[in-house]
Enzyme design. Structure first.
Site, PDB file in Angstrom:
ATOM      1  N   GLU A 140       3.941   1.508 -17.500  1.00  0.00           N
ATOM      2  CA  GLU A 140       2.601   2.064 -17.427  1.00  0.00           C
ATOM      3  C   GLU A 140       2.637   3.558 -17.665  1.00  0.00           C
ATOM      4  O   GLU A 140       3.571   4.251 -17.248  1.00  0.00           O
ATOM      5  CB  GLU A 140       1.990   1.775 -16.054  1.00  0.00           C
ATOM      6  CG  GLU A 140       1.507   0.349 -15.976  1.00  0.00           C
ATOM      7  CD  GLU A 140       0.621   0.077 -14.779  1.00  0.00           C
ATOM      8  OE1 GLU A 140       0.043  -1.005 -14.731  1.00  0.00           O
ATOM      9  OE2 GLU A 140       0.489   0.940 -13.900  1.00  0.00           O
ATOM     10  N   CYS A 154       0.999  11.088 -17.633  1.00  0.00           N
ATOM     11  CA  CYS A 154       2.110  10.804 -16.724  1.00  0.00           C
ATOM     12  C   CYS A 154       2.933   9.682 -17.369  1.00  0.00           C
ATOM     13  O   CYS A 154       2.438   8.569 -17.550  1.00  0.00           O
ATOM     14  CB  CYS A 154       1.504  10.368 -15.395  1.00  0.00           C
ATOM     15  SG  CYS A 154       2.704   9.904 -14.171  1.00  0.00           S
ATOM     16  N   CYS A 161      13.327   1.419 -10.677  1.00  0.00           N
ATOM     17  CA  CYS A 161      14.074   2.605 -10.222  1.00  0.00           C
ATOM     18  C   CYS A 161      15.206   2.132  -9.312  1.00  0.00           C
ATOM     19  O   CYS A 161      15.041   1.159  -8.576  1.00  0.00           O
ATOM     20  CB  CYS A 161      13.143   3.550  -9.460  1.00  0.00           C
ATOM     21  SG  CYS A 161      13.891   5.140  -9.054  1.00  0.00           S
ATOM     22  N   CYS A 165      13.093   5.193  -2.389  1.00  0.00           N
ATOM     23  CA  CYS A 165      12.293   6.050  -1.517  1.00  0.00           C
ATOM     24  C   CYS A 165      11.325   5.135  -0.758  1.00  0.00           C
ATOM     25  O   CYS A 165      10.669   4.284  -1.372  1.00  0.00           O
ATOM     26  CB  CYS A 165      11.555   7.101  -2.330  1.00  0.00           C
ATOM     27  SG  CYS A 165      12.698   8.116  -3.283  1.00  0.00           S
ATOM     28  N   CYS A 168       7.522   4.709  -1.787  1.00  0.00           N
ATOM     29  CA  CYS A 168       7.208   4.524  -3.206  1.00  0.00           C
ATOM     30  C   CYS A 168       7.310   3.052  -3.595  1.00  0.00           C
ATOM     31  O   CYS A 168       8.342   2.421  -3.355  1.00  0.00           O
ATOM     32  CB  CYS A 168       8.171   5.361  -4.050  1.00  0.00           C
ATOM     33  SG  CYS A 168       8.008   5.058  -5.819  1.00  0.00           S
ATOM     34  N   CYS A 390       0.116   7.827  -8.181  1.00  0.00           N
ATOM     35  CA  CYS A 390       1.570   7.919  -8.020  1.00  0.00           C
ATOM     36  C   CYS A 390       2.081   6.807  -7.119  1.00  0.00           C
ATOM     37  O   CYS A 390       1.468   6.500  -6.112  1.00  0.00           O
ATOM     38  CB  CYS A 390       1.942   9.221  -7.312  1.00  0.00           C
ATOM     39  SG  CYS A 390       1.873  10.621  -8.378  1.00  0.00           S
TER      40      CYS A 390
HETATM   41  N1  SAH Z   1      11.491   9.596  -9.676  1.00  0.00           N
HETATM   42  C1  SAH Z   1      10.903  10.856  -9.863  1.00  0.00           C
HETATM   43  C2  SAH Z   1       9.616  10.828 -10.668  1.00  0.00           C
HETATM   44  C3  SAH Z   1       8.703   9.682 -10.466  1.00  0.00           C
HETATM   45  S1  SAH Z   1       7.879   9.616  -8.901  1.00  0.00           S
HETATM   46  C4  SAH Z   1      10.661  11.507  -8.520  1.00  0.00           C
HETATM   47  O1  SAH Z   1      10.825  10.856  -7.501  1.00  0.00           O
HETATM   48  O2  SAH Z   1      10.334  12.697  -8.520  1.00  0.00           O
HETATM   49  C5  SAH Z   1       6.622  10.865  -9.120  1.00  0.00           C
HETATM   50  C6  SAH Z   1       6.076  11.422  -7.806  1.00  0.00           C
HETATM   51  O3  SAH Z   1       5.278  10.445  -7.121  1.00  0.00           O
HETATM   52  C7  SAH Z   1       7.173  11.821  -6.818  1.00  0.00           C
HETATM   53  O4  SAH Z   1       6.914  13.070  -6.237  1.00  0.00           O
HETATM   54  C8  SAH Z   1       7.064  10.737  -5.800  1.00  0.00           C
HETATM   55  O5  SAH Z   1       7.615  11.144  -4.604  1.00  0.00           O
HETATM   56  C9  SAH Z   1       5.588  10.485  -5.749  1.00  0.00           C
HETATM   57  N2  SAH Z   1       5.198   9.216  -5.107  1.00  0.00           N
HETATM   58  C10 SAH Z   1       5.848   8.045  -5.166  1.00  0.00           C
HETATM   59  N3  SAH Z   1       5.200   7.111  -4.449  1.00  0.00           N
HETATM   60  C11 SAH Z   1       4.107   7.703  -3.937  1.00  0.00           C
HETATM   61  C12 SAH Z   1       3.017   7.247  -3.127  1.00  0.00           C
HETATM   62  N4  SAH Z   1       2.949   5.992  -2.744  1.00  0.00           N
HETATM   63  N5  SAH Z   1       2.061   8.135  -2.810  1.00  0.00           N
HETATM   64  C13 SAH Z   1       2.110   9.419  -3.263  1.00  0.00           C
HETATM   65  N6  SAH Z   1       3.098   9.897  -4.015  1.00  0.00           N
HETATM   66  C14 SAH Z   1       4.093   9.054  -4.356  1.00  0.00           C
HETATM   67 FE1  SF4 Z   2      12.326   6.286  -7.765  1.00  0.00          FE
HETATM   68 FE2  SF4 Z   2       9.939   6.275  -6.571  1.00  0.00          FE
HETATM   69 FE3  SF4 Z   2      11.947   7.601  -5.445  1.00  0.00          FE
HETATM   70 FE4  SF4 Z   2      10.840   8.551  -7.704  1.00  0.00          FE
HETATM   71  S1  SF4 Z   2       9.835   8.330  -5.716  1.00  0.00           S
HETATM   72  S2  SF4 Z   2      13.034   8.332  -7.240  1.00  0.00           S
HETATM   73  S3  SF4 Z   2      10.340   6.581  -8.758  1.00  0.00           S
HETATM   74  S4  SF4 Z   2      11.847   5.376  -5.772  1.00  0.00           S
END
Ligand code: SAH
Ligand code: SF4
Length: 418
Positions: A140, A154, A161, A165, A168, A390
């Site tokens: 996406e 974006c 991944c 995290c 996420c 995000c």
């Molecule tokens: N993997 C990279 C880039 C993709 S995630 C990273 O972690 O930076 C892009 C951003 O979205 C990151 O700052 C991540 O922490 C944030 N993100 C992920 N899940 C989220 C959520 N459920 N609510 C708000 N931000 C989120």
């Molecule tokens: Fe991967 Fe989501 Fe963590 Fe970014 S925030 S590194 S996409 S698990």
């Protein structure tokens, strides 16, 4: 009569007139067996030129014998302009290239875009595409208006991944694979097609910025990301300046230097916590590269200055990381670093273990970091009606389609492979 091979069929209808005997009987017909127990061997798809770097493009043209080595640079430049400045997907449109060369290009290569499986437009102007790069490889991308100079796309760098995290949703999906540079560039081309922004130098264009904040960890795919940046930032093509391209990472410290040296991109760090105990939990990669190591890596990022600040992303999780004490700890941690702080309201997903902080709490947090001199915009939630936020990327489409699959009748069983 020869015995029928297992898994094969008699294929009388497939005999040509020349081969067909006058009396059709099993005894006299030369035996032709179509074996459907093996998948048909498909002719390989012609290489797609539209995601190649300039060097790859020149090499491909010469290797296919379409262009003489002495003309490779000139032809590459012409084709480049048609693909990335004008956005053409048909060699016939390349009017400054002679007819024979255009025919040879068409016979050897393609410029086709990937298939758009779904397109959604939010009532706030956010657009989301689910793009099928290859069978089972779907990503996406989201266009968000009024971000950066005009609007930001974006993009995803991986399918899934490897990092888990805890807040996420992408992190709950296993990694399928890295996207190629061509697949990253295709996301930009699809967006520009949809916004009808060809040629690339159109005045007031709405796609001005790129953020690598979609699915995946870009620094685990540095080769693909660096090549894609070379293509996207090329002035005779898509022409999005490197200063308007931001790569976000959860903190793959050894790759920060190489990212800066190879791409000169703007850096964003997903910080989310100010102490190791909490960051270990939220961003498990912290157990490998703790906050001290991360901060040292960031301070050494090439080209860091007040004009080129690092963005620190901080997701606001109710009762977890959102107290005034944590805001003050954040200010301490970032002292001396040219930084801005991006406060992201948490986007919940089904089964997520957190809640978003209240608006009041986010405002108090923002006021503390603002007062300390850090710009700290609160990222306004966009595209919520189309689940374009995000951490929600891909997952919802997967869910919807999985439920559609459950409702659909089971497909007929495919012939078993031998
Ligand atoms: N993997 C990279 C880039 C993709 S995630 C990273 O972690 O930076 C892009 C951003 O979205 C990151 O700052 C991540 O922490 C944030 N993100 C992920 N899940 C989220 C959520 N459920 N609510 C708000 N931000 C989120
Ligand atoms: Fe991967 Fe989501 Fe963590 Fe970014 S925030 S590194 S996409 S698990």
């Amino acid at each position: 009569m020869r015995r029928r091979a297992p898994g094969s069929v008699w294929a009388l209808g497939l005999l040509s007139d020349m081969e067909r005997p006058s009396r059709l009987s099993r005894e006299t017909i030369p035996l032709t067996v179509l074996d459907i127990s093996r998948p048909p061997v498909k002719a390989p798809a012609p290489p797609n030129l539209s995601g190649m770097t300039r060097a790859e493009l020149a090499a491909a043209l010469v290797a296919a014998g379409v262009v003489a080595p002495g003309k490779a640079k000139m032809r590459t430049s012409q084709i480049w302009g048609w693909m990335h400045h004008h956005g053409v997907t048909d060699f016939a449109a390349m009017s400054n290239i002679d007819k024979d060369t255009r025919a040879a290009l068409g016979a050897n290569f393609t410029l086709a875009r990937p298939e758009i499986v779904e397109r959604q437009v939010s009532n706030d102007g956010t657009r989301k595409w689910l793009i099928r790069m290859a069978p089972g490889i779907e990503v996406e991308s989201v266009y968000i208006p009024d971000v950066g100079r005009a609007g930001a796309l974006c993009v995803s760098s991986q399918v899934g991944c490897t990092l888990n995290c805890t807040f996420c949703h992408t992190g709950t999906q296993a990694l399928v694979r890295n996207l190629t540079a061509a697949e990253i560039v295709a996301q930009v081309q699809v967006c520009r097609d949809d916004l009808e922004e060809w040629p690339s130098d159109k005045d007031d264009r709405r796609l001005s910025n790129i953020v690598f904040m979609g699915m995946g960890e870009p620094l685990y795919n540095l080769d693909g990301v660096a090549d894609a940046l070379d293509i996207i930032s090329d002035n005779e093509g898509l022409a999005i300046s490197r200063r308007r391209i931001t790569v976000s990472t959860s903190g793959v410290v050894p790759q920060l230097g190489p990212l800066g040296e190879r791409t000169n991109a703007m850096l964003a760090i997903s910080l989310h916590a100010t102490n190791d105990a909490l960051r270990d939990e939220l961003v498990p990669l912290n157990r490998k590269y703790n906050i001290e190591t991360l901060m040292a890596g960031i301070r050494a990022y090439p080209g860091l200055s007040n004009a080129r600040r690092v963005t620190f992303e901080y997701v606001m999780l109710k009762g977890i990381n959102d107290s005034p004490a944590e805001a003050r700890a954040l200010v301490q941690l970032l002292k001396g670093i040219p930084a801005k702080i991006n406060l992201i309201p948490f986007n919940p997903w089904p089964g997520s273990p957190y809640e978003c902080s209240s608006w009041k709490t986010i405002e108090v947090f923002a006021a503390i970091v603002n007062k300390a001199g850090f710009a700290s915009p609160i990222r306004t939630p966009r595209g919520r009606d189309i689940l374009a936020a995000c951490g929600q990327l891909k997952s919802e489409s997967e869910k919807v389609r999985a439920s559609a699959r459950r409702k659909a009748p089971e497909p007929e069983a495919a012939p078993a492979a031998e």
